[in-house]
Design an enzyme around this catalytic site. Structure first.
Site, short mmCIF file in Angstrom:
data_model
loop_
_atom_site.label_atom_id
_atom_site.label_comp_id
_atom_site.label_asym_id
_atom_site.label_seq_id
_atom_site.Cartn_x
_atom_site.Cartn_y
_atom_site.Cartn_z
N GLU A 268 -22.26 17.34 12.41
CA GLU A 268 -21.86 16.63 13.63
C GLU A 268 -20.57 17.30 14.07
O GLU A 268 -19.57 17.26 13.37
CB GLU A 268 -21.71 15.14 13.29
CG GLU A 268 -21.56 14.25 14.47
CD GLU A 268 -20.10 13.95 14.69
OE1 GLU A 268 -19.48 14.72 15.47
OE2 GLU A 268 -19.60 12.98 14.12
N CYS A 305 -14.45 12.01 17.38
CA CYS A 305 -15.50 12.92 17.86
C CYS A 305 -15.96 12.53 19.25
O CYS A 305 -16.45 13.36 20.01
CB CYS A 305 -16.74 12.85 16.97
SG CYS A 305 -16.39 13.00 15.24
#
Lengths: 526, 526
Positions: A268, A305
């Site tokens: 990710e 993120c």
């Protein structure tokens, strides 16, 4: 509560790890001071022992019942909670994140473990499918076929720096891999080794308490990249999970793809998480939007993120007013210490590059201070943004770029041109819905999660969550690293043909002893 | 029925493809004769046009309803059936497979298309998950989160040589990719171009009949590897499906992994499909087992991915009797023409290498004839088999290796040492169940499908099927290339957060207008 005594070495099974590896230590990001204890990087022998233990535990762990794995996950959650005081002391010291964040993130971490415990205790996640035999079928009899998901094998998890609990040693990757029945070897992030060791000790204690093989979990330290690379390349490792930079994730993808036996990597990585503000929303609630977006960017010093790095705002007066409202808030942001000096330096460089770009205007003039970040806000035309792919790259930290679009058509064009994103957000009022509809058809092609009238920070841990997205947001758009579907990353389907009932695994036996949902002859049954 | 007029060029949208590509032609594998018409390899311009058409059709196709895609799949099945006479003429000519096989494989192909039609018309395959909002949750309100599977985008399918219908142009890869809503570009296998063109024309007619964009399907010819490589590397391609050799599959995996944006490759490659004969079964029914295994090996001249290449048989008298029964049948096999001269040559080489191996004994002495294969049977000790990984490699064709194990422990050791397999089979009587139990715990770790008392050839198309397995059996052990779960290869999950009901896709709307099974707040509902 007495503090756990940190040992400064990897945790591998029941014997102490080597103390001959290279030394490193954590740094207090606020003061720059070296923190005790000294940590030792894992040696080649440590790596080999951890992997062999994991491989040795693999079959036994895959064959544990869902109830047994649920007990492990709950025991880990209990052990972590018992260490709350330790985390509240260690996390702020190593990461400059406030104590309240450490405490909140601990809650997320234990909640996640217990969610996976419930999932595997219930058991239907194995996706049992049964197609019964039909001996009378012409021209050939139909055999009895039954399939279910089984564990992949040893998983290497890389701790992330930005969530020292929820995406690190005992985070979602570890929780979902253990839930699937895979042994886990964590490569600790070197920026928070003490937090990592404490979490690792909690997991090891839970493994022991549950009577599971010691190879179920290991924790390896390393100041550099060698240990991680060796783990990803090891023949006995079956999958890799990572949260971090695009460069780091891609390096692991390349290593895994070049193996004699390639393995999946779930990385990710970065994302600019664009927020599209539609005209009516910009007109009606510019101040509220500015407050909301500014707060989202500042959360965790922009080190999420899903931090929104791009605001797509219409040209014209309403857009100008929103821009100005954002500028006022960004100009008024206090400097804050980032996770590491290196991250702060990369953030400052990224902001400086934006500021130096011929087509980009700086809207605020923050004072950059070593180790810290102050919020940056820039503005560029959509034409220029679309021309230069560098403007579409993530600047990790509290820096955002306003992109001004001429009209609805250009907003749609921009949406279609986006590289893969974890999230895309629409801020739209009812008057905007006609314009939102084509965007809502386009944006799922470019993102894992599409939001309306919210902010992308805050990733709910639930069945429907997708925390992933097309490359470069993640290595594998088919997967999510958050939510119950994350378990699917560490499993594969196996089919049994004409195997007598007594020899089938419980999930596939005719009487359905686990009482799970199963697809039987095309009909979902329980 | 009048024969379709073969054109010898790629099928790309509605305009004719280039006729300037390099020439090639099919060969009658029996006579070695060149077959008309001459085919033209796709040019760079053809490739670009096919991919741009596919990319252009991608969004529209992803947004078609399940009912619309079901209509397409059924129209393709109808068009293929209308061409039955053509296939019964073309397939035997290009492949040396008998007419009955062409006819049977056509049934499998249309059955497969209709199975996927039913799957997407019903609609629950999108795995809709709904977690409703909870505005009262503390410390933060819970948003409304809804996720479902969506199509990945343009898929490149490589036609396989060994199933000119069921694993070729209109085979399972194409069916499942179209079912998911992905445009498909097939790279035809050069060994059966006429069969490929005829199937491609059937699909193109169905696409047109259903009013779908012409970019929904293209068919590209190439005598070599350049067109396939260009397709796999094209930025607009989202996934790849392949059935064939390990070398071919790995080459595609490496190309895809090295792209700026890596994409998934689903390569179903080689496998030796070992059959373990347990002692009581060997004792009680040696003759029946020999008949069954010999027939399985000979099916399609051994050119099935699941053809059993290794028979693991106990040492001692009962094992000897089974070995002798197998030898008698293998010695009595007629030579048969293989799919291509190159395949026959590789088969002869593989058999010769086994025969030349110091530890391997040849049990039969077939006469090798160019283009043909006659059954080969060899024998080796398990000790030698375990020592030399080359003995664990597939020899594609009717060649099998008997491996003699000392005892149950060595059988288990051999099972644990196997490289990834599509299938592993146990032949066991009730008296063998105690010995079968540990094997049944081990073998799922090494294979996608575990059978008892059957033969691995014959891959049922159903919900529970897994046709895949750990590398090198397939590139991605998490996937299957046969059965309804094959559709999952071409989809990824996307999540919608707080999107108003009217703007949600139908599968996620509150009223469940598609009446599909959905996981709502953790409970499966319909």
């Amino acid at each position: 509560m007495s503090m756990y005594t940190l040992k400064g070495v990897s945790l591998i099974g029941e014997d102490p790890a080597s103390t001959s590896g290279s030394e490193f230590h954590a740094v207090d990001p606020g003061s720059g001071e070296a923190l005790a204890p000294v940590y030792r990087s894992a040696t080649a022998a440590d790596i080999e022992r951890a992997v062999q233990l994991a491989a040795g535990a693999s079959a036994a762990l895959a064959q544990t019942s869902g109830a047994e794995r649920a007990a492990l996950l709950r025991a880990i959650a209990d052990e972590l909670e018992a260490a709350r005081a330790d985390f509240e002391a260690l996390v702020p010291r190593e990461t400059a994140l406030p104590q309240a964040r450490a405490s909140g993130e601990l809650g997320r971490t234990t909640g996640q473990l217990r969610l996976f415990a419930n999932l595997v205790e219930e058991g239907s996640w194995v996706d049992a499918r049964i197609d019964r035999a039909d001996p009378a079928r012409q021209p050939l009899p139909r055999p009895d076929l039954r399939s279910q998901r089984i564990a992949l094998g040893p998983v290497v998890v890389f701790g992330a720096s930005n969530f020292p609990l929820a995406f690190s040693v005992a985070g979602g990757d570890t929780a979902s891999a253990l839930a699937a029945g895979c042994p886990v070897i964590v490569k600790a992030h070197p920026a928070h080794p003490a937090t990592s060791e404490r979490a690792g000790a909690a997991i090891a204690a839970a493994v022991q308490r549950c009577g599971l093989p010691p190879g179920t979990f290991s924790l390896l330290f390393d100041a550099g990249h060698a240990v991680g690379a060796a783990l990803v390349q090891h023949a006995q490792v079956s999958a890799v999970a990572f949260t971090g930079s695009t460069a780091g994730g891609r390096a692991l993808m390349d290593l895994a793809a070049a193996r004699p036996q390639p393995i999946p990597v779930y990385a990710e990585m970065g994302s600019i998480n664009p927020v599209f503000v539609l005209p009516a929303a910009a007109q009606v609630r510019a101040e509220a939007i500015a407050t909301q977006l500014h707060a989202s960017v500042l959360q965790g010093v922009g080190q999420f993120c899903t931090s929104p790095g791009v605001f797509v705002i219409p040209a014209g007066g309403d857009g100008d007013a929103l821009r100005d409202a954002l500028r006022a808030r960004f100009a008024d942001s206090a400097a804050a210490v980032m996770l590491t000096a290196a991250i702060a330096q990369r953030h400052a460089q990224g902001a400086a590059q934006l500021g130096a770009h011929a087509d980009v205007a700086a809207l605020v003039a923050p004072v950059q201070k070593a180790g810290c970040a102050q919020a940056n806000l820039f503005e560029v035309s959509a034409d220029a943004f679309l021309r230069d792919p560098h403007l579409q790259e993530e600047v990790f930290g509290p820096t955002s770029l306003i992109v001004r679009t001429r009209d609805a058509a250009q907003m749609l064009q921009l949406a279609a041109a986006l590289p893969g994103q974890l999230t895309v957000t629409l801020l739209a009022d009812e008057a905007d819905y006609a314009a939102a509809a084509p965007l809502l058809l386009q944006l799922p092609r470019n993102a894992g999660r599409v939001l309306m009238n919210g902010v992308p920070t805050g990733v709910e841990v639930c069945a429907a969550m997708v925390h992933g997205g097309p490359y470069p947001a993640s290595s594998d758009a088919r997967s999510t690293s958050v939510g119950t579907a994350a378990i699917e990353r560490f499993a594969r389907r196996v089919c049994y043909q004409n195997v007598p009932d007594a020899l089938l695994p419980p999930a596939l036996q005719e009487a359905n002893p686990l009482k799970i949902a199963r697809l039987v002859d095309g009909v979902m049954q329980r």
